[in-house]
Design an enzyme around this catalytic site. Structure first.
Site, short mmCIF file in Angstrom:
data_model
loop_
_atom_site.label_atom_id
_atom_site.label_comp_id
_atom_site.label_asym_id
_atom_site.label_seq_id
_atom_site.Cartn_x
_atom_site.Cartn_y
_atom_site.Cartn_z
N ARG A 28 0.81 -1.22 0.00
CA ARG A 28 0.00 0.00 0.00
C ARG A 28 0.84 1.27 0.00
O ARG A 28 0.34 2.35 -0.28
CB ARG A 28 -0.96 -0.01 1.20
CG ARG A 28 -2.09 -1.03 1.05
CD ARG A 28 -2.84 -1.30 2.34
NE ARG A 28 -2.10 -2.23 3.21
CZ ARG A 28 -2.51 -2.59 4.43
NH1 ARG A 28 -3.63 -2.08 4.93
NH2 ARG A 28 -1.79 -3.45 5.15
N GLY A 93 2.71 -14.70 5.72
CA GLY A 93 1.91 -14.16 6.82
C GLY A 93 2.72 -13.86 8.06
O GLY A 93 3.86 -14.32 8.23
N GLU A 170 -9.35 -10.91 12.29
CA GLU A 170 -9.01 -9.90 11.28
C GLU A 170 -10.28 -9.33 10.66
O GLU A 170 -11.28 -10.04 10.50
CB GLU A 170 -8.13 -10.53 10.19
CG GLU A 170 -6.75 -10.92 10.67
CD GLU A 170 -6.00 -9.76 11.32
OE1 GLU A 170 -5.73 -8.77 10.63
OE2 GLU A 170 -5.72 -9.83 12.54
C1 UD1 Z 1 -1.67 -6.72 11.51
C2 UD1 Z 1 -2.48 -7.67 12.38
C3 UD1 Z 1 -3.73 -6.95 12.86
C4 UD1 Z 1 -3.35 -5.70 13.60
C5 UD1 Z 1 -2.45 -4.81 12.75
C6 UD1 Z 1 -1.92 -3.67 13.58
C7 UD1 Z 1 -2.02 -9.88 11.48
C8 UD1 Z 1 -2.56 -11.04 10.73
N1 UD1 Z 1 -2.83 -8.83 11.62
O1 UD1 Z 1 -2.46 -6.40 10.38
O2 UD1 Z 1 -4.50 -7.79 13.69
O3 UD1 Z 1 -4.52 -4.99 13.98
O4 UD1 Z 1 -1.33 -5.56 12.27
O5 UD1 Z 1 -1.25 -2.75 12.78
O6 UD1 Z 1 -0.90 -9.92 11.94
N2 UD1 Z 1 4.94 -9.50 7.96
C9 UD1 Z 1 6.04 -10.31 7.74
N3 UD1 Z 1 5.89 -11.40 6.93
C10 UD1 Z 1 4.72 -11.70 6.33
C11 UD1 Z 1 3.61 -10.87 6.54
C12 UD1 Z 1 3.75 -9.76 7.38
O7 UD1 Z 1 7.11 -10.07 8.27
O8 UD1 Z 1 4.68 -12.70 5.63
C13 UD1 Z 1 5.10 -8.34 8.84
C14 UD1 Z 1 4.85 -7.02 8.12
O9 UD1 Z 1 6.08 -6.51 7.60
C15 UD1 Z 1 4.28 -6.15 9.23
C16 UD1 Z 1 3.62 -7.13 10.16
O10 UD1 Z 1 4.11 -8.41 9.83
O11 UD1 Z 1 5.28 -5.44 9.93
C17 UD1 Z 1 2.11 -7.10 10.01
O12 UD1 Z 1 1.77 -7.34 8.68
P1 UD1 Z 1 0.73 -6.40 7.92
O13 UD1 Z 1 0.51 -6.95 6.57
O14 UD1 Z 1 1.13 -4.98 8.01
O15 UD1 Z 1 -0.57 -6.69 8.79
P2 UD1 Z 1 -1.85 -5.79 9.01
O16 UD1 Z 1 -2.80 -6.07 7.93
O17 UD1 Z 1 -1.46 -4.39 9.21
CA CA Z 2 0.33 -3.20 9.21
#
Ligand code: UD1
Ligand code: CA
Length: 498
Positions: A28, A93, A170
């Site tokens: 995004r 994830g 979520e």
């Molecule tokens: C996530 C939470 C959500 C919370 C929100 C707060 C999950 C499933 N959801 O959502 O409940 O309210 O944060 O901001 O966690 N990442 C990795 N590897 C991956 C995927 C993600 O390292 O494969 C890291 C991202 O870089 C990020 C974090 O995990 O720093 C969260 O991922 P993101 O996609 O931003 O989750 P949100 O949809 O924001």
């Molecule tokens: Ca996030």
């Protein structure tokens, strides 16, 4: 002497590991730069998260990298060389990211902080309070939560009738009733390593995104009957994430407001907080004054009684007591006590202005020491030079430091007067108490007390305009002046003979 800790254990009062999840694409943001490297308030998002966790005294700091890993690893080596990057090959994830991190430290035991890399407003107090609450509750997992007005897009905290946390759901997997919940998951968790490993190992991908959600760990532990807790952040602003550039701008504004509030509370005058931007790494002393349009960055410090601005940027610069810098751009400089700079000057790295010295309007400096009470008041370039005390550099002087291949140094002694429009061709020395004549090109040293003159002598070609530009306004003016002169001379002769 205390016993050495087993390799995986948490130090007393500390935690076993900090794990920052920073492998996500950050789609995004629509950026070639990985999301966690976008900066605000003088640090990357990742830098802010690491700073918030720093006081925890963790055995290990692990950062899960994936998307843009080279850039993230390079940045980490600079800002947190003690942190260890762990590669998540495929972004499956946040739960999968946490599992990859824990797999890199198989001996680890005790509490682990898991934190999203995109929470730049997180403060050390908030993280410390979460760890304490986790200990106090004797929980295996504690999640940081916040009540927000608009929970859109965030994970919701589902509690039972007794207020006990049951699950994190979520947004995209939530029922309409769950979507109405305004308590959200901040993306900051403390969990016991063993319980985390177990639950992470049984994560499924049967959700809307087909990912392993870290958030599902909570429900899995609840199902096991393990104690989990949800702790609201004292200030809900702390937990705001950052997923696109609009959120980045909003977080930057919030962070800046915090910095300015702290400064004002400590006695700094900030005339216009809306146009004043100060990095979290900057220090400003009480009774300094920041005019509108001031940007203070990096390791800049401003001492008491100093005035900065309006419209001034200082990067990695020290401004000492009672100095002033007006409408200027200053990089890596030291502005000494009561020294003045500007308006409209450009000070580059290595500029050192001693007490009560002056760099005035439209002056560029680089790698130069200006001694006490010395002045460079107007329109000059001063590069690679040492200027003594009490000296004056006339308007439009250039320190000619570059021969096209190498840079050379110029020395100007104490109480020197450099005439306007002097070219000082380096390497060259102007001795104590010496002068240079205006318009000189100085290529040889000027001894102490001497006047260096290096320009053509003036020659006047009489009557040139009348002969070569006849009929012009200039010729008429010249003729009128000559006639008036002749008349005046005749008059004087007449008077004298009376
Ligand atoms: C996530 C939470 C959500 C919370 C929100 C707060 C999950 C499933 N959801 O959502 O409940 O309210 O944060 O901001 O966690 N990442 C990795 N590897 C991956 C995927 C993600 O390292 O494969 C890291 C991202 O870089 C990020 C974090 O995990 O720093 C969260 O991922 P993101 O996609 O931003 O989750 P949100 O949809 O924001
Ligand atoms: Ca996030």
């Amino acid at each position: 002497m205390s016993e050495p800790l087993p390799p995986g254990a948490a130090p007393e009062g500390g935690i076993a590991a900090v794990v920052v999840l920073a492998a996500g694409q950050g789609t995004r943001m629509r950026s070639a730069t990985p999301k966690v490297l976008h900066a605000l308030g003088g640090r990357s998002m990742l830098g802010h998260v690491l700073a918030a966790a720093a006081p925890l005294v963790a055995r290990h700091t692990l950062v899960v990298v994936g998307a843009g890993r080279e850039a993230v690893e390079e940045h980490l080596a600079q800002v947190a060389p003690g942190a260890r990057p762990v590669l998540q090959e495929e972004q499956r994830g946040s739960g999968h990211a946490a599992a990859v991190a824990l797999a890199a430290v198989p001996d680890l035991e005790g509490p682990v902080l898991l934190v999203n890399g995109d929470a730049p407003l997180l403060r050390p107090e908030t993280v410390t309070a979460l760890v304490e609450a986790h200990r106090a509750a004797g929980a295996v997992l504690t999640v940081l939560t916040a009540e927000v007005d608009d929970p859109t897009g965030l994970g919701r905290i589902v509690r039972d009738g007794d207020g006990a946390v049951r699950a994190i759901v979520e947004q995209r997997d939530a029922t309409p009733e769950q979507r109405a919940i305004r308590e959200i998951n901040a993306g900051v968790y403390v969990g016991e390593a063993a319980a985390l490993r177990r639950a992470l190992g049984s994560l499924r991908e049967d959700n809307d995104q087909g990912e392993q959600y870290l958030t599902d760990v909570l429900g899995l532990l609840v199902a096991e009957g393990a104690p989990v807790a949800g702790v609201p952040a004292e200030d809900p602003v702390d937990v705001l994430g950052c997923n696109d550039r609009r959120e980045l701008a909003a977080r930057r504004r919030t962070l800046n407001d915090r910095v300015l509030d702290d400064l004002m509370r400590s006695g700094v005058t900030v005339v216009d907080p809306a146009t004043t931007w100060v990095d979290v790494t900057v220090t400003v002393a009480a009774d300094a004054l920041l005019e509108p349009g001031v940007h203070l960055r990096g390791t800049t410090s401003v001492a008491t009684g100093a005035v900065v601005g309006p419209d001034t940027t200082l990067v990695d610069t020290t401004v000492e007591e009672g100095a002033s810098v007006v409408r200027s751009h200053v990089l890596g400089a030291v502005v000494g006590p009561r020294a003045t700079v500007g308006p409209f000057s450009y000070l580059r790295p290595g500029t050192r202005l001693a007490a009560a010295s002056k760099v005035g309007a439209f002056v560029e400096t680089k790698n130069v020491q200006v001694g006490e009470d010395s002045k460079v008041p107007h329109l000059s370039y001063v590069g690679d030079a040492t200027i003594g005390r009490g000296s004056n550099v006339g308007a439009a002087t250039v320190f000619v430091n570059y021969d096209g291949v190498a840079k050379h140094h110029t020395r100007v002694g104490d109480h020197v007067r450099i005439g306007s429009d002097t070219m000082l061709v380096a390497p060259v020395t102007v001795g104590d108490g010496a002068y240079t004549a205006a318009g000189s090109v100085i290529t040889n040293d000027v001894p102490p007390g001497a006047m260096g003159v290096a320009r053509a002598r003036q020659r006047n070609v009489a009557g040139w305009v009348r002969r070569r530009r006849p009929g012009t306004a200039a010729a008429q003016a010249a003729e009128a002046a000559v006639d008036a002169g002749a008349e005046a001379a005749a008059h004087t002769r007449a008077e004298a003979s009376e």
